[in-house]
Structures are given as C-alpha cells and as structure tokens.
Design an enzyme around this catalytic site. Structure first.
Site, mmCIF file in Angstrom:
data_model
loop_
_atom_site.group_PDB
_atom_site.id
_atom_site.type_symbol
_atom_site.label_atom_id
_atom_site.label_comp_id
_atom_site.label_asym_id
_atom_site.label_seq_id
_atom_site.Cartn_x
_atom_site.Cartn_y
_atom_site.Cartn_z
ATOM 1 N N LYS A 65 -83.795 12.038 96.607
ATOM 2 C CA LYS A 65 -84.913 12.970 96.437
ATOM 3 C C LYS A 65 -84.364 14.319 95.980
ATOM 4 O O LYS A 65 -83.319 14.754 96.442
ATOM 5 C CB LYS A 65 -85.634 13.219 97.761
ATOM 6 C CG LYS A 65 -86.296 12.029 98.371
ATOM 7 C CD LYS A 65 -86.927 12.406 99.707
ATOM 8 C CE LYS A 65 -87.497 11.198 100.409
ATOM 9 N NZ LYS A 65 -88.067 11.536 101.710
ATOM 10 N N TYR A 109 -91.644 16.770 94.941
ATOM 11 C CA TYR A 109 -90.518 15.838 95.069
ATOM 12 C C TYR A 109 -90.291 15.112 93.752
ATOM 13 O O TYR A 109 -91.246 14.682 93.114
ATOM 14 C CB TYR A 109 -90.863 14.710 96.046
ATOM 15 C CG TYR A 109 -91.099 15.045 97.465
ATOM 16 C CD1 TYR A 109 -90.132 14.762 98.415
ATOM 17 C CD2 TYR A 109 -92.305 15.588 97.898
ATOM 18 C CE1 TYR A 109 -90.358 15.009 99.752
ATOM 19 C CE2 TYR A 109 -92.537 15.852 99.229
ATOM 20 C CZ TYR A 109 -91.557 15.549 100.146
ATOM 21 O OH TYR A 109 -91.788 15.798 101.471
ATOM 22 N N ASP A 133 -95.328 9.722 112.423
ATOM 23 C CA ASP A 133 -94.054 10.420 112.621
ATOM 24 C C ASP A 133 -93.728 10.572 114.104
ATOM 25 O O ASP A 133 -92.567 10.508 114.500
ATOM 26 C CB ASP A 133 -94.070 11.790 111.942
ATOM 27 C CG ASP A 133 -93.970 11.689 110.424
ATOM 28 O OD1 ASP A 133 -93.794 10.573 109.892
ATOM 29 O OD2 ASP A 133 -94.078 12.734 109.765
ATOM 30 N N HIS A 164 -87.959 11.017 107.276
ATOM 31 C CA HIS A 164 -88.261 9.816 106.504
ATOM 32 C C HIS A 164 -87.095 9.370 105.624
ATOM 33 O O HIS A 164 -86.327 10.196 105.129
ATOM 34 C CB HIS A 164 -89.458 10.065 105.586
ATOM 35 C CG HIS A 164 -90.664 10.554 106.297
ATOM 36 N ND1 HIS A 164 -91.511 11.485 105.752
ATOM 37 C CD2 HIS A 164 -91.187 10.247 107.515
ATOM 38 C CE1 HIS A 164 -92.504 11.724 106.595
ATOM 39 N NE2 HIS A 164 -92.324 10.992 107.670
#
Length: 176
Positions: free
Chosen positions: A72, A132, A168, A62
């Site tokens: 991130k 995250y 995905d 992603h």
C-alpha cells in the site's frame, strides 16, 4: 521524490520535491522508475479512498494473507491521520515492531507499506480523507487483521476516545 526508510525494513516515508514559482509548485507523487530504483513494488492495480466523518476513528490493523499479500501507498488528502504500520514478517529483523507517522495534506508525505505488514490509522480531525494505492485487488477471503490494542505491539494511539468498527474490535491478538 525523497525516499526515507523507516526503522522497519522495507517501509518508506516518501516526500515530494516541489518545484516552486510564483504560481505555486509542481511535484511528482508517483514514479514507477523511482520506486523500482529502491526495490519497491511499483505494480498498482487499485486505488481506494477512505472518508471518515469524525475525529478519533480508528481503522486497523489490516492486511491480506497469501497469496494476495498487498503493498500500500497511503496519503492523507484532507484532515489528518496518525498512521501506523506493523511488521508481521516472521523472518524479518523488525518482526512485531511498529512505527507511526502523521500524514496531512500540508506535509504531503506518503507511507509505503510493504507486503507482510498490517496497516491502520486514527483520524486526528473530522472529515478526514485518505487515498490508497494498492498492488493487489481486494480479496475478502484473505482479509485479516490484528487488534489495535494487541499487547504484542503496545501501540500508543494519540486519541483516547476511539470510534472502532465491530469488525476491527473483534480481531484477535497475533498468534506467536
């Protein structure tokens, strides 16, 4: 904190430096000044948790496109993950290269994922939880991905039997 640059330009493995005594330890896991000292984005606007019930779950690969490319910082706080990042910056010397690291609560490592990278992971244990920190708010219209098995990268995943979402699974290969 210990910052170790990976083989991919701008991506770091970050380790804590525990100060221990008979009670346990204390360690810093985030410091705006230390991130900035390494030229890393220290602007955090959102924190997320990904809980994964089963071993073998694969989430990725992603990223968010311009104008909402995101940084991130990723830690595993329960269970274990095989974490993978891919450099998708065409101007980068490490374009289309990937690297991986195992993240666990025991090793207390974190990966810093720069703008322009795709990110994903595979769970190595049941009941795995991932934390995250994000530099951008989520913008669904800019959410993108590349296939986890894209031949442009040839990522080696540790668990053969994968649990993958339809979303995905439908991502395409990188257009070169």
């Amino acid at each position: 904190m210990i910052f170790r640059e990976t083989k991919l330009n701008g991506a770091y493995i970050i380790e804590i430096e525990p100060i221990e005594d008979e009670r346990g330890f204390f360690a810093r896991s985030w410091c705006k000044e230390e991130f900035e000292k390494y030229g890393l984005n220290s602007n955090l606007v959102q924190c997320n948790i990904s809980f994964n019930k089963k071993k073998g779950i694969l989430r990725g690969m992603h990223y968010q496109c311009t104008p909402y490319e995101e940084v991130k910082s990723v830690r595993c706080i329960r269970g274990a993950i095989y974490d993978v990042i891919i450099d998708l910056r065409p101007e980068s010397e490490t374009y289309k290269q990937w690297t991986s690291i195992e993240l666990t609560p025991e090793n207390r490592k974190m990966i810093y994922v720069p703008r322009g990278f795709a990110h994903g992971f595979q769970t190595l244990e049941d009941n795995t939880e991932v934390f995250y920190q994000m530099s951008e708010f989520y913008h669904g219209e800019c959410a993108r991905g590349v296939r986890w098995d894209d031949e442009n990268f040839s990522i080696v995943w540790p668990i053969k039997e994968k649990i993958i979402s339809d979303k995905d699974e439908k991502y395409g290969e990188l257009k070169i």
